[in-house]
Design a protein around this motif. Structure first.
Motif, PDB file in Angstrom:
ATOM      1  N   MET A 167       0.302  -1.223  -0.151  1.00 57.22           N
ATOM      2  CA  MET A 167       0.135   0.287  -0.303  1.00 57.22           C
ATOM      3  C   MET A 167       0.504   1.189  -0.196  1.00 57.22           C
ATOM      4  N   GLU A 226      -6.217  -1.034   0.170  1.00 52.52           N
ATOM      5  CA  GLU A 226      -6.448  -0.751   0.678  1.00 52.52           C
ATOM      6  C   GLU A 226      -8.524  -0.891   0.718  1.00 52.52           C
ATOM      7  N   HIS A 232      -9.777  -5.438   4.779  1.00 54.57           N
ATOM      8  CA  HIS A 232      -8.786  -5.200   5.608  1.00 54.57           C
ATOM      9  C   HIS A 232      -8.792  -4.400   6.905  1.00 54.57           C
TER      10      HIS A 232
END
Length: 258
Positions: free
Chosen positions: A1, A33, A220
């Motif tokens: 990320m 995400e 997540h």
């Protein structure tokens, strides 16, 4: 990320007259995400999603988005043309009822092709080839490309809506109860498909759901909402395996008892 967020939300609140929709919501979302927003009906999660996707204007607070050129923009200061362009290109929105996210009177291929035309593609053969490729990725046979969505089952319509949204390689996708109203076996296949596509494409996504199993599989991080407020937030596994708030504990235990 990425080290830099894609979306920054600060103190977002929405009131309908004197009635609270959501209050003082703040978070950051990073590229790649997936954030789940969970809670019972009336918790404020759909109001929050509609504010974030600019379908509703909040009463107060700020939502800033990092455009492809790296410039941060306040979503509520975009012109209508800028907002519409963002929705057609950089964003996707998967509705609970696929009829809300599809044109039911044009073919499956045209539903996918329209998004490509919105980003400037005018080559018919290339558009059709890309549509065929995307229909295959969402498990719709090539020979259905000229059929209208009204001839499809609920699960097929939802998969077509996903293809329509993802064909332009958006960076952020909003999902409102993406598996709601589908049979359990259809839900499972759709969730597997969503999870693989989100991972493969590196999408950021915000998923609103009342189903904690959907949140666990896709996200997540998660935020739990109650009466318009975020009462708990954290990594999905942590929140579900070790909930701190009594309300979250109740939500989790009720799922386990089913």
């Amino acid at each position: 990320m990425s080290d830099e967020p894609l979306l920054r939300v600060t103190g977002l609140s929405k009131y309908y007259g004197s009635r609270l929709g959501c209050a003082d919501v703040s978070f950051e979302l990073y590229p790649g995400e997936v954030l789940a927003i969970v809670g019972e009906s009336g918790s404020g999660k759909t109001t929050l999603l509609n504010c974030l996707s600019t379908n509703l204007e909040p009463s107060s607070g700020l939502a800033e988005y990092r455009m492809r050129d790296g410039v941060w923009r306040n979503l509520y200061e975009l012109s209508e043309a800028e907002r519409r362009f963002l929705m057609r290109t950089d964003w996707g929105f998967v509705h609970q009822n696929p009829a809300d996210g599809l044109r039911m009177t044009v073919s499956a291929g045209a539903n996918v092709g329209e998004r490509l035309m919105a980003v400037g593609d005018r080559h018919y053969g290339r558009i059709r080839d890309t549509a065929i490729d995307w229909l295959g990725r969402v498990e719709i046979a090539e020979d259905r490309i000229d059929d209208q969505p009204r001839a499809f089952s609920g699960g097929m319509r939802q998969r077509l809506q996903i293809a329509r949204n993802l064909v332009t390689n958006p960076r952020l996708v909003f999902m409102d109860e993406p598996t709601g109203g589908l049979d359990v076996s259809v839900q499972a296949r759709l969730l597997d498909l969503l999870r693989s596509l989100v991972s493969e494409l590196g999408l950021a996504a915000i998923v609103v759901t009342h189903d904690l199993a959907v949140a666990r599989l896709l996200s997540h991080r998660m935020m739990v909402m109650k009466d318009g407020h975020v009462i708990e937030a954290g990594l999905t596994d942590r929140v579900l395996d070790d909930p701190r708030e009594p309300y979250t504990q109740l939500l989790v235990s009720s799922i386990l008892q089913v």
